[in-house]
Scaffold this motif. Structure first.
Motif, short mmCIF file in Angstrom:
data_model
loop_
_atom_site.label_atom_id
_atom_site.label_comp_id
_atom_site.label_asym_id
_atom_site.label_seq_id
_atom_site.Cartn_x
_atom_site.Cartn_y
_atom_site.Cartn_z
N VAL A 174 0.88 -1.16 0.00
CA VAL A 174 0.00 0.00 0.00
C VAL A 174 0.92 1.22 0.00
CG1 VAL A 174 -1.81 1.25 1.24
CG2 VAL A 174 -1.77 -1.25 1.28
N LEU A 175 1.00 1.89 -1.11
CA LEU A 175 1.90 3.05 -1.26
C LEU A 175 3.30 2.75 -0.75
CD1 LEU A 175 0.30 6.50 -0.34
CD2 LEU A 175 1.29 5.79 -2.51
N GLY A 176 3.80 1.58 -1.08
CA GLY A 176 5.15 1.22 -0.67
C GLY A 176 5.27 0.65 0.74
N ALA A 179 0.93 -4.26 3.32
CA ALA A 179 -0.53 -4.23 3.43
C ALA A 179 -0.98 -4.78 4.79
CB ALA A 179 -1.16 -5.02 2.30
N VAL A 180 -0.17 -5.66 5.37
CA VAL A 180 -0.53 -6.27 6.65
C VAL A 180 0.59 -6.04 7.66
CG1 VAL A 180 -1.09 -8.45 7.82
CG2 VAL A 180 -1.86 -8.07 5.46
N ILE A 181 0.22 -5.63 8.86
CA ILE A 181 1.19 -5.51 9.96
C ILE A 181 0.58 -6.22 11.16
CG2 ILE A 181 2.38 -3.97 11.58
CD1 ILE A 181 2.47 -1.85 9.46
N GLN A 182 1.34 -7.12 11.74
CA GLN A 182 0.84 -7.84 12.91
C GLN A 182 1.87 -7.76 14.02
OE1 GLN A 182 -0.46 -11.84 12.13
NE2 GLN A 182 -1.24 -12.08 14.21
N ILE A 183 1.43 -7.26 15.17
CA ILE A 183 2.30 -7.23 16.35
C ILE A 183 1.51 -7.89 17.48
CG2 ILE A 183 3.51 -5.74 18.02
CD1 ILE A 183 3.69 -3.60 15.76
N GLY A 184 2.02 -8.97 18.01
CA GLY A 184 1.30 -9.69 19.08
C GLY A 184 0.04 -10.34 18.53
N ASP A 185 -0.92 -10.58 19.42
CA ASP A 185 -2.18 -11.21 19.01
C ASP A 185 -3.34 -10.30 19.41
OD1 ASP A 185 -4.41 -12.74 18.54
OD2 ASP A 185 -3.54 -14.59 19.32
N ALA A 186 -3.72 -9.46 18.48
CA ALA A 186 -4.71 -8.42 18.79
C ALA A 186 -6.10 -9.01 19.07
CB ALA A 186 -4.76 -7.40 17.67
N GLU A 187 -6.51 -10.02 18.27
CA GLU A 187 -7.84 -10.60 18.47
C GLU A 187 -7.97 -11.18 19.89
OE1 GLU A 187 -10.37 -10.34 16.51
OE2 GLU A 187 -9.66 -10.15 14.43
N LYS A 188 -6.94 -11.88 20.30
CA LYS A 188 -6.97 -12.50 21.61
C LYS A 188 -6.98 -11.43 22.70
CE LYS A 188 -4.30 -15.95 24.21
NZ LYS A 188 -3.05 -15.36 24.71
N ALA A 189 -6.13 -10.43 22.53
CA ALA A 189 -6.04 -9.36 23.54
C ALA A 189 -7.38 -8.63 23.67
CB ALA A 189 -4.93 -8.39 23.17
N ILE A 190 -8.09 -8.49 22.56
CA ILE A 190 -9.39 -7.82 22.62
C ILE A 190 -10.40 -8.67 23.39
CG2 ILE A 190 -11.37 -7.14 21.19
CD1 ILE A 190 -9.33 -5.88 19.26
N TYR A 356 -3.09 -5.15 14.86
CA TYR A 356 -3.27 -5.85 13.59
C TYR A 356 -3.83 -4.86 12.57
CZ TYR A 356 -4.45 -9.16 9.99
OH TYR A 356 -4.52 -9.81 8.79
N ILE A 357 -3.10 -4.74 11.47
CA ILE A 357 -3.49 -3.80 10.43
C ILE A 357 -3.50 -4.53 9.11
CG2 ILE A 357 -2.60 -1.84 9.10
CD1 ILE A 357 -1.82 -0.73 11.97
N GLU A 358 -4.55 -4.31 8.35
CA GLU A 358 -4.66 -5.05 7.09
C GLU A 358 -5.47 -4.25 6.09
OE1 GLU A 358 -6.33 -9.36 6.84
OE2 GLU A 358 -7.89 -7.99 6.18
N GLN A 359 -4.99 -4.24 4.86
CA GLN A 359 -5.78 -3.64 3.79
C GLN A 359 -6.04 -4.63 2.68
OE1 GLN A 359 -4.40 0.94 4.08
NE2 GLN A 359 -5.69 0.35 2.34
N LYS A 360 -7.25 -4.58 2.18
CA LYS A 360 -7.61 -5.42 1.04
C LYS A 360 -8.28 -4.56 -0.03
CE LYS A 360 -7.79 -10.00 2.89
NZ LYS A 360 -8.55 -11.23 3.04
N ILE A 361 -8.31 -5.11 -1.23
CA ILE A 361 -8.93 -4.39 -2.34
C ILE A 361 -9.85 -5.31 -3.13
CG2 ILE A 361 -7.17 -2.62 -2.78
CD1 ILE A 361 -6.06 -4.61 -4.93
N VAL A 362 -10.82 -4.69 -3.79
CA VAL A 362 -11.56 -5.40 -4.84
C VAL A 362 -11.44 -4.55 -6.10
CG1 VAL A 362 -13.23 -6.55 -3.33
CG2 VAL A 362 -13.76 -4.28 -4.22
#
Ligand code: MOS
Length: 762
Positions: A174-176, A179-190, A356-362
């Motif tokens: 995504v602009l260089g 597209a995905v950044i994961q640090i730790g386990d965000a779903e679990k922490a939430i 957790y950061i993620e971008q997707k496109i269609v």
């Protein structure tokens, strides 16, 4: 006379810049140097130029979104009086496909779409040009365009964002950035958090509506070179792109944009009408003007993508975030491939240990989407800053306090230091001025007659960007100085602030300094008014050029017997009163005029290029702000009115408070439009934009805009050239969230889908 040519490189973090500590023209609210010609109506914009023998081109747009032209009959159109030619894919000159935007290599050129331009029968979006009519007069061309008969073999277009969701893909980047950044386990922490927020935020398509619709005039010279007047944010990038399409040497192409009536990203890359105009001029062997109508801009120039974003937050009772998830789905096209960077703010704003950061496109069959003021950060802050507000209510913590608690020590995803980040201070001062503490935080608790009243707050964020660019600096024996670089002036005050800066560095009065821009022939360098970079990029190059000029002048002074500067080194001199003197000794110096006269030269000319932006690697650099607004919502109609606005900013040193305030106000007005009234109505059955006019696409008007107060911390960023970071785009960021948060405060209704129209509040 002799002319010296030199190229030097500026090292921003090499040494302390003395200009940061000095009072000068920088920081003062000068009027725009081009203000007078503009209010007198003397500033000419592209479509206002005329040439002898000028012909007019008008586009015929496809009325299907996907398929093929099966029959196109131009006979009737051609028989009309004044018609010179009608171009379709059958008789278009052969053109190379345009080079797509690649921010890592601007030299290639920069088109919004890499589809061949009118080279075959295929139709890829509703509105795509299928014919160009060229006539003696505009009216003749328009009438003849209505007589072009087109039949299609239509295919089912991919035009429903929702239907395409299962096919969403992760873009390569995504602009260089990843597209995905994961640090730790965000779903679990939430799941394990004391408090959590997890919502989806939707934003519609938005279209560009700069006051000046796009326009081009193309003139082929007898020697085969091409000159183009173009409403563009970057004349030489436009030139490079056209050179590729027409297989010309970039040297043989000149692009001019004396004034541009707003761009906002819509005039950043090259769109199909520009090469179509140049091709038309080539065919009829005359200068041709192609000025898009307002509807034409909607049909052939893309805007901001539709988007769906999820923000989930987990926090402890005391407000500390344990996790942050921000995912975004945006639409693009197979021929444009621009994933709008909606998750960028979440990468830098909050210190959550799990991320957790993620971008997707269609890919849809539409006109290519493109940059539109703070692409990504505008809609990204709507989602993120709405969610932060929701969490604040969940935790019963003041939203400003919640942000203060989660202010990171260093950049959370880049793991670098911040060059300078005073977001808390911006909030503190803004809150005081706005009277934040006076509000009752309870939703639906404040009213006046039939109006519910609410106050909202949100963070504004836009990254610092700088490109290496070249400038030429000329000092003349009559005491004038000229800075030249092919920049774009879209009304922001580019020329004004560059004159302030150069005059300060040179020790010259403002009226002795001129800034030349808007002409690709000035210098072969890639300057772009986009990404809020232009001021800083040129500042760095001017700083280097002034140093080079001073070196050259010192050298000349050494040749003059008895010069007060004899034997002085560059670090022993400073600029003052139109010349150079020994540092700390105003009396021991010589004016530029005298140095040049003694040396019998009528000028000194240098070129300098700023060095690559290493500071952007080493530090996390961005402008920050706090948006405060007060709104009222009518209890019977659901009408939202914005009554008060305050924006408190940390954007480094403020170069010109007048033009800077105006940039911020413009951004906030665009934010008010994004939040309340603007949306492109898109019929998903046909893939067609249904409101391509200002009558039906509602940009805010004066009555929609309250007094907007803008305050600056004005703290210089030592890593930014002359201490200044960008201001062009940050105004729109955070503004839609501030309004949505205020609407919640007023009514108790959380609106997670823009625009916030009356129906959503009833
Ligand atoms: Mo701006 S959207 O980079 O012109």
């Amino acid at each position: 006379m002799s002319v010296m040519q030199k190229t030097a490189r500026f090292m921003p973090d090499q040494k302390h810049d003395p200009l940061l500590d000095r009072e000068g023209f920088l920081g003062k609210p000068f009027y725009r140097v081009d203000g007078e010609v503009k209010v007198r109506g003397q500033a000419r914009f592209t479509a206002e130029f005329n040439f002898p023998d000028l012909a007019y081109a008008v586009l015929v747009h496809s009325t299907i979104a996907k398929g093929k032209v099966s029959r196109i009959d131009t006979d009737r159109a051609k028989r009309e009086p004044g018609v010179l030619e009608v171009l379709t894919y059958k008789n278009m000159p052969r053109l190379k496909a345009p080079p797509l935007v690649d921010v890592r290599d601007l030299k290639k050129g920069m088109a919004a779409s890499d589809l061949p331009i009118l080279q075959d029968a295929s139709v890829n979006w509703d509105g795509q040009p299928v014919a160009v009519v060229i006539a003696e007069k505009l009216e003749q061309a328009e009438h003849a365009a209505s007589l072009v008969e087109v039949e299609y073999v239509a295919e089912e277009p991919a035009s429903s964002f929702d239907a395409m969701k299962p096919d969403a893909e992760t873009p390569a980047d995504v602009l260089g950035e990843p597209a995905v950044i994961q640090i730790g386990d965000a779903e679990k922490a939430i799941q394990e958090a004391d408090a959590r927020i997890d919502h989806v935020y939707r934003t519609p398509r938005y279209n560009h509506n700069a006051i000046e619709p796009h326009a081009t005039i193309a003139v082929w010279n007898e020697d085969g070179t091409l000159a183009v007047l173009e409403s563009s944010q970057s004349v030489n990038i436009a030139g490079r792109t056209l050179a590729r399409i027409f297989e010309l040497d970039p040297e043989d192409l000149q692009v001019l944009a004396p004034f541009v009536g707003g761009g906002f990203g819509g005039k950043g890359s090259l769109w199909s009408h520009t090469p179509l105009c140049a091709a038309a001029a080539k065919v009829v062997k005359r200068p041709v003007k192609l000025a898009l109508s307002r509807e034409g801009v909607f049909r052939v120039v893309g805007g901001r993508t539709i988007a769906e974003q999820r923000v989930a937050l987990g926090a402890r009772r005391d407000g500390m975030l344990s996790a942050l998830i921000h995912t975004g789905l945006t639409a693009t096209t197979a021929h444009g491939r621009f994933a709008e960077q909606c998750t960028f703010p979440a990468r830098h704003l909050y210190g959550a240990p799990n991320l957790y950061i993620e971008q997707k496109i269609v890919n849809l069959d539409t006109v290519a989407n493109t940059w539109m003021r703070a692409p990504g950060e505008s809609i990204g802050t709507f989602a993120l800053e709405s969610a932060i507000d929701e969490l604040a209510y969940e935790l019963r913590i003041d939203p400003i306090e919640l942000r203060r608690i989660n202010e990171p020590e260093q950049d959370p995803t880049k793991n670098t230091k911040f060059s300078s980040r005073q977001l808390n201070e911006a909030y503190r001062r803004g809150a005081e001025k706005f009277g934040w503490s006076a509000r009752n935080p309870e939703p639906r608790s404040q009213r006046n007659g039939k109006w519910w009243i609410g106050q909202g707050v949100a963070t504004a964020y836009y990254p610092f960007l700088r490109f290496p660019v070249k400038v030429r600096l000329c000092l003349y024996a009559d005491g004038r100085a000229v800075v030249q670089t092919p920049a774009a002036e879209m009304g922001m005050g580019t020329a004004t602030v560059q004159i302030q800066h150069a005059a300060d560095r040179l020790g010259l009065p403002l009226d002795r300094v001129a800034f030349h821009y808007g002409d690709s022939k000035l210098l072969d360098t890639l300057v772009m008014a986009g990404g809020s970079n232009q001021t800083a990029s040129i500042f760095a190059a001017v700083q280097a050029a002034v140093e080079e000029a001073h070196k050259a002048l010192l050298k000349l002074a050494q040749k003059t017997p008895g010069s007060p500067l004899a034997g002085a080194k560059l670090d022993q001199i400073q600029a003052r009163d139109g010349g150079l003197c020994r540092t700390g000794d105003q009396g021991r110096g010589e004016s530029y005029v005298d140095i040049l006269r003694h040396a019998k030269q009528d000028s000194v000319q240098v070129e300098a290029e700023s060095k690559p932006p290493m500071e952007m690697m080493k530090y996390s650099m961005a402008s920050y702000g706090a948006q405060f607004c007060e709104i009222r919502v009518h209890e019977e109609t659901g009408e939202v009115r914005v009554s008060r606005w305050l924006c408190s900013l940390d954007c480094g040193r403020v170069v010109n408070p007048r033009t800077a305030t105006s940039q911020l106000r413009g951004g906030i007005v665009m934010g008010i439009g994004m939040a309340l009234t603007e949306q492109t109505l898109f019929d998903e059955r046909w893939g067609r934009i249904m409101n391509p006019s200002l009558a039906e696409y509602h940009v805010p008007v004066n009555l929609d805009v309250p007094n907007i107060e803008v305050m600056f911390l004005n703290i210089a960023d030592e890593q930014a050239p002359s201490g200044a970071r960008g201001i062009g785009e940050i105004g729109i960021t955070g503004s839609a969230a501030a309004i949505a948060n205020a609407v919640y405060h007023a009514t108790g209704k959380r609106i997670r889908e823009l625009p916030i129209t009356l129906d959503k509040l009833l």
